[in-house]
Scaffold this active site. Structure first.
Site, PDB file in Angstrom:
ATOM      1  N   GLU A  34       2.039  -1.461  -7.899  1.00  0.00           N
ATOM      2  CA  GLU A  34       1.612  -2.090  -6.636  1.00  0.00           C
ATOM      3  C   GLU A  34       0.133  -1.838  -6.392  1.00  0.00           C
ATOM      4  O   GLU A  34      -0.354  -0.718  -6.569  1.00  0.00           O
ATOM      5  CB  GLU A  34       2.440  -1.535  -5.476  1.00  0.00           C
ATOM      6  CG  GLU A  34       2.569  -2.514  -4.325  1.00  0.00           C
ATOM      7  CD  GLU A  34       3.342  -3.784  -4.713  1.00  0.00           C
ATOM      8  OE1 GLU A  34       2.689  -4.771  -5.097  1.00  0.00           O
ATOM      9  OE2 GLU A  34       4.575  -3.763  -4.626  1.00  0.00           O
ATOM     10  N   ASP A  37      -2.744  -5.110  -9.690  1.00  0.00           N
ATOM     11  CA  ASP A  37      -3.042  -6.367 -10.401  1.00  0.00           C
ATOM     12  C   ASP A  37      -4.548  -6.642 -10.426  1.00  0.00           C
ATOM     13  O   ASP A  37      -5.094  -7.037 -11.448  1.00  0.00           O
ATOM     14  CB  ASP A  37      -2.249  -7.556  -9.818  1.00  0.00           C
ATOM     15  CG  ASP A  37      -2.434  -7.746  -8.320  1.00  0.00           C
ATOM     16  OD1 ASP A  37      -2.955  -6.822  -7.640  1.00  0.00           O
ATOM     17  OD2 ASP A  37      -2.061  -8.818  -7.804  1.00  0.00           O
ATOM     18  N   GLY A 128       6.782 -15.861   4.311  1.00  0.00           N
ATOM     19  CA  GLY A 128       5.848 -14.867   4.838  1.00  0.00           C
ATOM     20  C   GLY A 128       6.371 -13.446   4.823  1.00  0.00           C
ATOM     21  O   GLY A 128       5.821 -12.577   5.489  1.00  0.00           O
ATOM     22  N   GLY A 130       6.653 -11.708   1.936  1.00  0.00           N
ATOM     23  CA  GLY A 130       6.181 -11.058   0.713  1.00  0.00           C
ATOM     24  C   GLY A 130       7.098 -11.270  -0.470  1.00  0.00           C
ATOM     25  O   GLY A 130       6.970 -10.583  -1.482  1.00  0.00           O
ATOM     26  N   LEU A 131       8.029 -12.225  -0.379  1.00  0.00           N
ATOM     27  CA  LEU A 131       8.900 -12.521  -1.529  1.00  0.00           C
ATOM     28  C   LEU A 131       8.455 -13.796  -2.239  1.00  0.00           C
ATOM     29  O   LEU A 131       9.182 -14.352  -3.049  1.00  0.00           O
ATOM     30  CB  LEU A 131      10.368 -12.616  -1.081  1.00  0.00           C
ATOM     31  CG  LEU A 131      10.899 -11.357  -0.387  1.00  0.00           C
ATOM     32  CD1 LEU A 131      12.361 -11.529   0.011  1.00  0.00           C
ATOM     33  CD2 LEU A 131      10.756 -10.132  -1.289  1.00  0.00           C
ATOM     34  N   GLU A 166      -3.133 -22.398  -5.169  1.00  0.00           N
ATOM     35  CA  GLU A 166      -3.091 -21.515  -3.996  1.00  0.00           C
ATOM     36  C   GLU A 166      -4.471 -20.920  -3.704  1.00  0.00           C
ATOM     37  O   GLU A 166      -4.893 -20.842  -2.554  1.00  0.00           O
ATOM     38  CB  GLU A 166      -2.033 -20.414  -4.194  1.00  0.00           C
ATOM     39  CG  GLU A 166      -1.864 -19.548  -2.950  1.00  0.00           C
ATOM     40  CD  GLU A 166      -0.472 -18.965  -2.769  1.00  0.00           C
ATOM     41  OE1 GLU A 166       0.482 -19.426  -3.429  1.00  0.00           O
ATOM     42  OE2 GLU A 166      -0.350 -18.050  -1.940  1.00  0.00           O
ATOM     43  N   ASP A 178       2.792 -13.548  -8.657  1.00  0.00           N
ATOM     44  CA  ASP A 178       3.837 -14.298  -7.959  1.00  0.00           C
ATOM     45  C   ASP A 178       4.277 -15.526  -8.748  1.00  0.00           C
ATOM     46  O   ASP A 178       5.465 -15.758  -8.975  1.00  0.00           O
ATOM     47  CB  ASP A 178       3.333 -14.765  -6.581  1.00  0.00           C
ATOM     48  CG  ASP A 178       2.855 -13.610  -5.720  1.00  0.00           C
ATOM     49  OD1 ASP A 178       2.961 -12.451  -6.165  1.00  0.00           O
ATOM     50  OD2 ASP A 178       2.375 -13.882  -4.605  1.00  0.00           O
ATOM     51  N   TYR A 227      -6.794  -5.503   2.980  1.00  0.00           N
ATOM     52  CA  TYR A 227      -6.667  -5.789   1.546  1.00  0.00           C
ATOM     53  C   TYR A 227      -8.058  -5.836   0.896  1.00  0.00           C
ATOM     54  O   TYR A 227      -8.296  -5.216  -0.143  1.00  0.00           O
ATOM     55  CB  TYR A 227      -5.937  -7.125   1.398  1.00  0.00           C
ATOM     56  CG  TYR A 227      -5.773  -7.637  -0.015  1.00  0.00           C
ATOM     57  CD1 TYR A 227      -4.735  -7.168  -0.824  1.00  0.00           C
ATOM     58  CD2 TYR A 227      -6.626  -8.604  -0.530  1.00  0.00           C
ATOM     59  CE1 TYR A 227      -4.565  -7.653  -2.116  1.00  0.00           C
ATOM     60  CE2 TYR A 227      -6.471  -9.097  -1.817  1.00  0.00           C
ATOM     61  CZ  TYR A 227      -5.436  -8.615  -2.606  1.00  0.00           C
ATOM     62  OH  TYR A 227      -5.285  -9.098  -3.876  1.00  0.00           O
TER      63      TYR A 227
END
Ligand code: ADP
Ligand code: MG
Length: 390
Positions: A34, A37, A128, A130-131, A166, A178, A227
């Site tokens: 986590e 990336d 929304g 996070g999946l 995206e 993703d 982030y």
């Protein structure tokens, strides 16, 4: 009624005929790796058995008409309206329509045919949380245009085009994980992706394991600002460490030993952030032989360590996520539990003995509600195949 049956019925309602094709594309959850990336690390996601279903047929002339069943909204656009981001009548595209329009844009940029289509879609990936409901939408539309366009790309290439849509059309700065997981998922297998080379392979996920996802339903504002700060701290760590370790390009290149040797050179906050990344990358390497041997107890410990690190070093947890993890870790059948995704809200992922998954889920829901006063959403998932034409 299954989503497959639902979407065929909805398509018929919208367009008065049976659809020519149906595709499905899954959401994803990341088990380990986590916030690594963007540091060239390794991630270990699965595609989950929650997914979008898209029914479609060739369209009229150059007009693509879509019905988003879950939103009760429709839109029409053409290749000419892509750049101004409007619908066929000149009104701005609503946000949800930017995803399919962005896919059409990215495919055309790559020189791929995107014939007009009529489509209807529905999904049980929560939006929304996070999946990656967004990546599922993108992968479904890439496959739909591949089906009608007469071209064929390997799944990783399809994933990269979805990410481009995206990043550049919708304007969301996501990594490749993703779309990769939604495109490349395999039943009962974990995916292992090297975010630097994009090489990937799969690892077994034993049949007697269930992946339980628990949504706190908490969403914090300012997430993208936090982030970006984490990313800047990682870059700062590389800049300072490269004075001693000139060959490093990212934190991926720094071993835990080398990091320990030079950690005192870093400002305190930067050291904590970088330590999470360096140790998390090491955990994701140590996980591979454990998964090959089916050693879920040891793998689960790495997941628990990951949560502690995200909470104390990377500081992206919130009390609700910590509560969800603490309750989970106290329950029978739980090998490991941690927050998953960017943090500051969203979901935890739990690796659970399959025969205990139902009991675990109800105890977790009750325990979390006792502590916080809010009922969570719990999904018992398995690792599923990636996006496919049915
Ligand atoms: P997530 O973590 O679920 O990917 P995002 O904010 O990245 O969250 O993407 C969610 C967006 O994707 C939604 O706001 C919507 O625009 C689009 N989307 C996801 N699922 C659907 C759906 N079933 N129908 C229409 N649009 C969807
Ligand atoms: Mg998304």
């Amino acid at each position: 009624m299954s989503l497959h049956e639902t979407i065929i019925a909805k398509f018929q309602e919208c367009f008065g005929e049976v659809p020519a094709h149906v595709v499905r594309a899954p959401g994803r959850v990341n088990l380990l790796g986590e916030h690594v990336d963007y540091n060239d690390g390794f991630v270990l996601p699965i595609a989950i058995d929650r997914e979008i279903w898209l029914a479609f047929s060739p369209g009229d002339m150059d007009r693509t008409t879509l019905s988003a069943v879950d939103l009760s909204e429709d839109v029409s656009f053409t290749p000419e309206t892509l750049l101004p981001k409007t619908d066929a009548s000149g009104k701005d595209l609503p946000t949800w329509a930017l995803y399919p329009a962005g896919v059409m844009w990215a495919l055309r940029e790559a020189g791929l045919a995107t014939p007009a289509l009529r489509g209807a879609y529905t999904s049980n990936v929560p939006q929304g949380s996070g999946l990656s409901s967004s990546a599922a939408v993108e992968m479904a539309f890439v496959l739909a245009w591949q089906t009608l366009g007469g071209w064929e790309l390997p799944p990783m290439e399809r994933a990269l085009l979805g990410q481009k849509a995206e990043n550049q059309y919708v304007g969301v700065n996501c990594g490749i994980m993703d779309q990769f997981a939604s495109a490349c998922g395999e039943q009962d297998r974990l995916l292992h992706l090297d975010c630097r080379s994009l090489e990937w392979h799969t690892l077994p996920l034993p049949n007697d394991i269930a992946i339980v996802i628990a949504d706190t339903k908490m969403r914090r504002a300012l997430t993208s600002g936090e982030y970006n700060k984490r990313r800047a701290d990682c870059e700062e760590a590389v800049r300072i460490l490269s004075q001693k370790l000139p060959r490093i390009k990212s934190l991926r290149d720094v071993s835990v030993d080398a990091f320990n040797q030079y950690a005192t050179q870093l400002p305190e906050r930067v050291e904590k952030r970088a330590r999470h990344v360096v140790e998390e990358i090491e955990r994701s390497v140590r996980a591979i032989p454990l998964l090959e041997q089916g050693d879920m107890a040891e793998f689960g410990k790495l997941i628990n360590q990951c949560h502690t690190s995200l909470r104390d070093l990377y500081e992206v947890s919130i009390p609700e996520l910590d509560t969800m993890v603490e309750v989970a870790q106290s329950l029978p059948g739980c090998y490991g539990a941690r927050l998953t995704g960017a943090g500051f809200g969203g979901c935890t992922v739990n690796v659970i003995a399959r025969e205990q998954a139902d009991a675990f889920s109800s105890s977790l829901a009750a325990g979390y509600e006792d502590e916080t006063g809010f009922p969570p959403e719990i999904y018992v998932c398995s690792a599923s195949r990636g996006a496919e034409l049915i």
